[in-house]
Write a protein that holds these residues in place. Structure first.
Motif, PDB file in Angstrom:
ATOM      1  N   ARG A 153      -3.013  -0.039   2.181  1.00 13.70           N
ATOM      2  CA  ARG A 153      -1.644  -0.425   2.515  1.00 13.70           C
ATOM      3  C   ARG A 153      -1.688  -1.263   3.788  1.00 13.70           C
ATOM      4  O   ARG A 153      -2.345  -0.894   4.763  1.00 13.70           O
ATOM      5  CB  ARG A 153      -0.779   0.816   2.719  1.00 13.70           C
ATOM      6  CG  ARG A 153       0.682   0.530   3.045  1.00 13.70           C
ATOM      7  CD  ARG A 153       1.462   1.817   3.299  1.00 13.70           C
ATOM      8  NE  ARG A 153       1.637   2.586   2.078  1.00 13.70           N
ATOM      9  CZ  ARG A 153       1.290   3.859   1.935  1.00 13.70           C
ATOM     10  NH1 ARG A 153       0.721   4.498   2.928  1.00 13.70           N
ATOM     11  NH2 ARG A 153       1.503   4.489   0.796  1.00 13.70           N
ATOM     12  N   ARG A 154      -0.988  -2.411   3.788  1.00 19.31           N
ATOM     13  CA  ARG A 154      -1.029  -3.315   4.949  1.00 19.31           C
ATOM     14  C   ARG A 154       0.134  -3.090   5.907  1.00 19.31           C
ATOM     15  O   ARG A 154       0.034  -3.399   7.098  1.00 19.31           O
ATOM     16  CB  ARG A 154      -1.060  -4.769   4.478  1.00 19.31           C
ATOM     17  CG  ARG A 154      -1.244  -5.805   5.580  1.00 19.31           C
ATOM     18  CD  ARG A 154      -1.952  -7.037   5.063  1.00 19.31           C
ATOM     19  NE  ARG A 154      -3.330  -6.740   4.700  1.00 19.31           N
ATOM     20  CZ  ARG A 154      -4.083  -7.529   3.937  1.00 19.31           C
ATOM     21  NH1 ARG A 154      -3.581  -8.654   3.457  1.00 19.31           N
ATOM     22  NH2 ARG A 154      -5.337  -7.197   3.660  1.00 19.31           N
ATOM     23  N   LYS A 155       1.231  -2.550   5.411  1.00 18.37           N
ATOM     24  CA  LYS A 155       2.394  -2.289   6.237  1.00 18.37           C
ATOM     25  C   LYS A 155       2.855  -0.855   6.034  1.00 18.37           C
ATOM     26  O   LYS A 155       2.629  -0.270   4.962  1.00 18.37           O
ATOM     27  CB  LYS A 155       3.542  -3.246   5.875  1.00 18.37           C
ATOM     28  CG  LYS A 155       3.249  -4.710   6.143  1.00 18.37           C
ATOM     29  CD  LYS A 155       4.441  -5.582   5.756  1.00 18.37           C
ATOM     30  CE  LYS A 155       4.169  -7.051   6.011  1.00 18.37           C
ATOM     31  NZ  LYS A 155       5.322  -7.902   5.622  1.00 18.37           N
ATOM     32  N   PRO A 156       3.512  -0.254   7.041  1.00 24.32           N
ATOM     33  CA  PRO A 156       4.002   1.122   6.892  1.00 24.32           C
ATOM     34  C   PRO A 156       4.952   1.230   5.704  1.00 24.32           C
ATOM     35  O   PRO A 156       5.842   0.405   5.523  1.00 24.32           O
ATOM     36  CB  PRO A 156       4.727   1.407   8.210  1.00 24.32           C
ATOM     37  CG  PRO A 156       4.234   0.379   9.164  1.00 24.32           C
ATOM     38  CD  PRO A 156       3.863  -0.820   8.365  1.00 24.32           C
ATOM     39  N   ASN A 157       4.729   2.243   4.892  1.00 26.15           N
ATOM     40  CA  ASN A 157       5.600   2.553   3.753  1.00 26.15           C
ATOM     41  C   ASN A 157       5.637   1.451   2.689  1.00 26.15           C
ATOM     42  O   ASN A 157       6.485   1.487   1.792  1.00 26.15           O
ATOM     43  CB  ASN A 157       7.034   2.835   4.223  1.00 26.15           C
ATOM     44  CG  ASN A 157       7.093   3.954   5.252  1.00 26.15           C
ATOM     45  OD1 ASN A 157       6.460   4.991   5.073  1.00 26.15           O
ATOM     46  ND2 ASN A 157       7.828   3.734   6.330  1.00 26.15           N
ATOM     47  N   ALA A 158       4.728   0.481   2.782  1.00 34.80           N
ATOM     48  CA  ALA A 158       4.674  -0.578   1.773  1.00 34.80           C
ATOM     49  C   ALA A 158       4.019  -0.045   0.505  1.00 34.80           C
ATOM     50  O   ALA A 158       3.344   0.986   0.504  1.00 34.80           O
ATOM     51  CB  ALA A 158       3.903  -1.768   2.302  1.00 34.80           C
ATOM     52  N   LYS A 159       4.209  -0.764  -0.579  1.00 35.45           N
ATOM     53  CA  LYS A 159       3.583  -0.389  -1.831  1.00 35.45           C
ATOM     54  C   LYS A 159       2.076  -0.550  -1.718  1.00 35.45           C
ATOM     55  O   LYS A 159       1.569  -1.534  -1.182  1.00 35.45           O
ATOM     56  CB  LYS A 159       4.107  -1.272  -2.960  1.00 35.45           C
ATOM     57  CG  LYS A 159       3.560  -0.905  -4.330  1.00 35.45           C
ATOM     58  CD  LYS A 159       4.144  -1.805  -5.412  1.00 35.45           C
ATOM     59  CE  LYS A 159       3.567  -1.450  -6.775  1.00 35.45           C
ATOM     60  NZ  LYS A 159       4.131  -2.326  -7.845  1.00 35.45           N
ATOM     61  N   ALA A 160       1.349   0.444  -2.207  1.00 33.67           N
ATOM     62  CA  ALA A 160      -0.111   0.410  -2.122  1.00 33.67           C
ATOM     63  C   ALA A 160      -0.683  -0.679  -3.022  1.00 33.67           C
ATOM     64  O   ALA A 160      -0.139  -0.978  -4.085  1.00 33.67           O
ATOM     65  CB  ALA A 160      -0.685   1.767  -2.507  1.00 33.67           C
ATOM     66  N   LYS A 161      -1.796  -1.277  -2.568  1.00 32.50           N
ATOM     67  CA  LYS A 161      -2.509  -2.283  -3.347  1.00 32.50           C
ATOM     68  C   LYS A 161      -3.927  -1.786  -3.631  1.00 32.50           C
ATOM     69  O   LYS A 161      -4.460  -0.963  -2.888  1.00 32.50           O
ATOM     70  CB  LYS A 161      -2.560  -3.611  -2.592  1.00 32.50           C
ATOM     71  CG  LYS A 161      -1.198  -4.214  -2.294  1.00 32.50           C
ATOM     72  CD  LYS A 161      -1.349  -5.533  -1.547  1.00 32.50           C
ATOM     73  CE  LYS A 161       0.011  -6.149  -1.248  1.00 32.50           C
ATOM     74  NZ  LYS A 161      -0.134  -7.450  -0.519  1.00 32.50           N
ATOM     75  N   THR A 162      -4.535  -2.306  -4.687  1.00 34.87           N
ATOM     76  CA  THR A 162      -5.886  -1.897  -5.047  1.00 34.87           C
ATOM     77  C   THR A 162      -6.759  -3.126  -5.244  1.00 34.87           C
ATOM     78  O   THR A 162      -6.319  -4.126  -5.822  1.00 34.87           O
ATOM     79  CB  THR A 162      -5.887  -1.058  -6.334  1.00 34.87           C
ATOM     80  OG1 THR A 162      -5.099   0.115  -6.133  1.00 34.87           O
ATOM     81  CG2 THR A 162      -7.308  -0.631  -6.705  1.00 34.87           C
ATOM     82  N   LEU A 163      -7.978  -3.061  -4.748  1.00 31.46           N
ATOM     83  CA  LEU A 163      -8.949  -4.119  -4.996  1.00 31.46           C
ATOM     84  C   LEU A 163     -10.274  -3.492  -5.413  1.00 31.46           C
ATOM     85  O   LEU A 163     -10.543  -2.327  -5.123  1.00 31.46           O
ATOM     86  CB  LEU A 163      -9.119  -5.024  -3.778  1.00 31.46           C
ATOM     87  CG  LEU A 163      -9.464  -4.417  -2.417  1.00 31.46           C
ATOM     88  CD1 LEU A 163     -10.942  -4.106  -2.298  1.00 31.46           C
ATOM     89  CD2 LEU A 163      -9.032  -5.344  -1.296  1.00 31.46           C
TER      90      LEU A 163
END
Length: 299
Positions: free
Chosen positions: A88-98
């Motif tokens: 996660r790049r920002k607080p409470n942002a949607k998680a991303k996967t790589l």
């Protein structure tokens, strides 16, 4: 941990930090050339899971060569294995996967070579940058010297990054001779995780008028160590006093253990969610441009 055989690390340091009263894991640094960097991870990203297992519980999480109380970890993987990292790049942002994999072990020498670059190359005062991930290899002084003569020849000033890891006295002695002979302004970038021989190098070079320490007070973990082999391929690392005389001769008699090198210019560098921003490097670049232009002289 340092790269051998079929099992090695991903070239990323992840630090446990208390944020909103909970312990969370954030990317602290990434080796140049690391698959994680190439995949788009940035310093300050929160690592949530590896292969759908919470990072806190992941069998891929291991100490990154620091003391346990410093809570700095890395990710281990097998050769050519693909692993999924959720972040996660920002607080409470949607998680991303790589998805990342590594086919060859990473090493400090290749990371240093890949770090060499000019900051603002088209400006009137380009800044030369090089990150010494550690100072263990005897190849590094020659790499530094060649970079100063070639890729960084046009630089009006130099930012030499000493953040993280440690090294050996015989290597930093040669690096010190190279940098003291430079005529251009130099900023040495340090942080709370810079340790061992890097602290010694920073403290020694701080005495020169053209060199400025910038960042955070270093770790104060200077004593050399010996290794004891344990069962299962593990090693026990123990600090010893036998090298203290060599250390003090390099640091003009100063005891750095437990104290560290103190920067000339302090820069706070909060870790969580900084999206790859680097306040220490940004401040160093601005400071060096003022020095190179003649608007600021170190007295």
């Amino acid at each position: 941990l340092f790269g051998s055989g079929e099992n090695f690390h991903l070239g990323i340091n992840i630090q446990k930090v208390t944020f909103d009263e909970t312990g969370r894991y954030f990317v602290r640094s990434i080796m140049f050339g690391s698959p994680a960097r190439l995949a788009g991870l940035k310093a300050g990203d929160e690592i949530l899971s590896v292969n759908n297992i919470a990072f806190e519980d992941s069998p891929r999480r291991t100490l990154a060569g620091y003391e346990a109380h410093r809570h700095i970890h890395t990710i281990q993987l097998d050769r050519n294995e693909k692993i999924r990292i959720t972040y996660r790049r920002k607080p409470n942002a949607k998680a991303k996967t790589l998805t990342v994999s590594a086919g060859i072990p990473l090493d400090a020498v290749s990371s240093v070579k890949r770090s060499i670059r000019l900051i603002d190359p088209s400006s009137e005062f380009p800044i030369g940058y090089l990150h010494l991930w550690n100072v263990m290899s005897g190849e590094l002084p020659e790499i530094l010297q060649n970079a100063l003569r070639n890729e960084l020849k046009r630089a009006k000033a130099l930012a030499i990054d000493l953040r993280g890891r440690g090294g050996q006295v015989n290597v930093i002695s040669r690096i010190a001779r190279i940098l003291t002979g430079e005529k251009r302004p130099i900023a040495l970038l340090i942080d709370r995780e810079a340790r061992s021989a890097k602290e010694m190098l920073a403290y020694r070079l701080q005495k020169y008028r053209h060199i400025t320490l910038l960042g955070e007070t270093t770790a104060g973990a200077v004593l050399p160590a010996r290794f004891i082999d344990l069962s299962g391929g593990a090693q026990l690392m123990l600090p010893v006093n036998r090298g203290d005389a060599v250390i003090r001769s390099f640091t003009f008699g100063k005891q750095l253990e437990g104290q560290g090198a103190v920067p000339d210019i302090r820069v706070t560098s909060p870790l969580p969610y900084r999206a790859g921003k680097d306040p220490i490097l940004d401040k160093a670049s601005a400071f060096l441009k003022e020095q190179a232009s003649g608007r600021l002289l170190k007295i």
